[in-house]
Write a protein that holds these residues in place. Structure first.
Motif, PDB file in Angstrom:
ATOM      1  N   ASN A  39       0.859  -1.140  -0.008  1.00 13.15           N
ATOM      2  CA  ASN A  39      -0.016   0.130  -0.037  1.00 13.15           C
ATOM      3  C   ASN A  39       0.812   1.240  -0.098  1.00 13.15           C
ATOM      4  N   THR A  40       2.066   1.211   0.258  1.00 15.89           N
ATOM      5  CA  THR A  40       3.126   2.493   0.367  1.00 15.89           C
ATOM      6  C   THR A  40       4.083   2.195  -0.956  1.00 15.89           C
ATOM      7  N   HIS A  41       3.780   1.562  -2.032  1.00 16.49           N
ATOM      8  CA  HIS A  41       4.567   1.458  -3.079  1.00 16.49           C
ATOM      9  C   HIS A  41       5.847   0.588  -2.884  1.00 16.49           C
ATOM     10  N   TYR A  42       5.569  -0.110  -1.737  1.00 13.86           N
ATOM     11  CA  TYR A  42       6.548  -1.165  -1.497  1.00 13.86           C
ATOM     12  C   TYR A  42       7.934  -0.631  -0.800  1.00 13.86           C
ATOM     13  N   VAL A  43       7.651   0.448  -0.346  1.00 13.05           N
ATOM     14  CA  VAL A  43       8.775   1.129   0.445  1.00 13.05           C
ATOM     15  C   VAL A  43       8.139   1.454   2.029  1.00 13.05           C
ATOM     16  N   LEU A  44       9.095   1.678   2.878  1.00 11.67           N
ATOM     17  CA  LEU A  44       8.745   2.184   4.158  1.00 11.67           C
ATOM     18  C   LEU A  44       8.243   3.498   4.107  1.00 11.67           C
ATOM     19  N   LEU A  45       7.724   3.984   5.261  1.00 15.73           N
ATOM     20  CA  LEU A  45       7.032   5.245   5.171  1.00 15.73           C
ATOM     21  C   LEU A  45       7.741   6.516   4.989  1.00 15.73           C
ATOM     22  N   PRO A  46       9.179   6.746   5.567  1.00 12.01           N
ATOM     23  CA  PRO A  46       9.838   7.591   5.387  1.00 12.01           C
ATOM     24  C   PRO A  46      10.380   7.859   3.798  1.00 12.01           C
ATOM     25  N   VAL A  47      10.474   6.651   3.198  1.00  8.33           N
ATOM     26  CA  VAL A  47      10.640   6.823   1.714  1.00  8.33           C
ATOM     27  C   VAL A  47       9.400   6.893   0.925  1.00  8.33           C
ATOM     28  N   HIS A  48       8.293   6.477   1.275  1.00  8.36           N
ATOM     29  CA  HIS A  48       6.980   6.577   0.736  1.00  8.36           C
ATOM     30  C   HIS A  48       6.681   8.095   0.882  1.00  8.36           C
ATOM     31  N   GLU A  49       6.939   8.660   1.894  1.00 11.57           N
ATOM     32  CA  GLU A  49       6.514  10.465   2.070  1.00 11.57           C
ATOM     33  C   GLU A  49       7.392  11.168   1.098  1.00 11.57           C
ATOM     34  N   VAL A  50       8.533  10.665   0.689  1.00  9.95           N
ATOM     35  CA  VAL A  50       9.398  11.221  -0.464  1.00  9.95           C
ATOM     36  C   VAL A  50       8.889  10.977  -1.925  1.00  9.95           C
ATOM     37  N   LEU A  51       8.668   9.806  -1.854  1.00  8.50           N
ATOM     38  CA  LEU A  51       8.308   9.310  -3.355  1.00  8.50           C
ATOM     39  C   LEU A  51       7.018   9.931  -3.655  1.00  8.50           C
ATOM     40  N   ILE A  52       6.000  10.102  -3.075  1.00  6.76           N
ATOM     41  CA  ILE A  52       4.612  10.478  -3.237  1.00  6.76           C
ATOM     42  C   ILE A  52       4.725  12.095  -3.795  1.00  6.76           C
ATOM     43  N   ASN A  53       5.742  12.848  -3.268  1.00  4.33           N
ATOM     44  CA  ASN A  53       5.938  14.261  -4.023  1.00  4.33           C
ATOM     45  C   ASN A  53       6.634  14.287  -4.977  1.00  4.33           C
ATOM     46  N   ARG A  54       7.096  13.171  -5.839  1.00  7.05           N
ATOM     47  CA  ARG A  54       7.687  13.028  -7.178  1.00  7.05           C
ATOM     48  C   ARG A  54       6.613  12.379  -8.075  1.00  7.05           C
TER      49      ARG A  54
END
Length: 127
Positions: A39-54
Motif C-alpha cells: 500500500n506504500t509503493h513497497y517502501v517504508l513510510l519515510p521513503v514513501h513520503e518522499v516518493l509521493i511528492n515526485r
C-alpha cells in the motif's frame, strides 16, 4: 603515526560509507518487508513520503506492469529518497565551516555513488 597522518582520509571514507550504508539499509529493509508494504509503493513510510511528492516517479510506478510494481517501487522510492538526502545535505553547505563542507561533500559523494549503483543495477536487471 601512520593512522594519524591519514586521519582526514579515514574520516572522509567514513562519511561516504555512512551515506552508502544509509541507502543500502533502507533498500534492504524495504525489500525484506516486501508484500507488507504494497500500500506504500513497497517502501517504508519515510521513503514513501518522499516518493509521493515526485509525481513523475509515481506516474512511472502507476504505469509499470503489475508483476514489476515492487521493483519499480523500490527503485523509484530509494532514488527519490537519495535525492532528498542529497538536497538536505547541500542546503547545509552555506553555513558550514571548512571541515563541515568537506563532511557534507563526502556524504553527498556517498549518496551519489549509491544512486549510481542503483542505476547500474536497474539497467542490468533482467540480464
Amino acid at each position: 603515526d601512520k593512522k594519524n597522518e591519514c586521519i582526514a582520509e579515514y574520516k572522509c571514507a567514513k562519511f561516504r560509507y555512512a551515506a552508502v550504508s544509509n541507502i543500502q539499509s533502507m533498500l534492504y529493509n524495504c525489500y525484506r518487508l516486501g508484500e507488507k508494504l504494497k500500500n506504500t509503493h513497497y517502501v517504508l513510510l519515510p521513503v514513501h513520503e518522499v516518493l509521493i511528492n515526485r509525481t513523475d516517479y509515481v506516474e512511472i510506478y502507476d504505469n509499470a506492469p503489475e508483476n514489476e510494481k515492487m521493483d519499480y517501487g523500490l527503485y523509484l522510492g530509494i532514488m527519490s529518497f537519495a535525492d532528498k538526502l542529497i538536497c538536505d545535505n547541500e542546503k547545509n553547505l552555506d553555513g558550514a565551516n571548512d571541515w563541515e563542507k568537506i563532511e557534507i561533500n563526502e556524504r553527498v559523494n556517498g549518496y551519489n555513488y549509491a544512486k549510481q549503483c542503483l542505476l547500474d543495477a536497474w539497467n542490468k536487471r533482467g540480464e
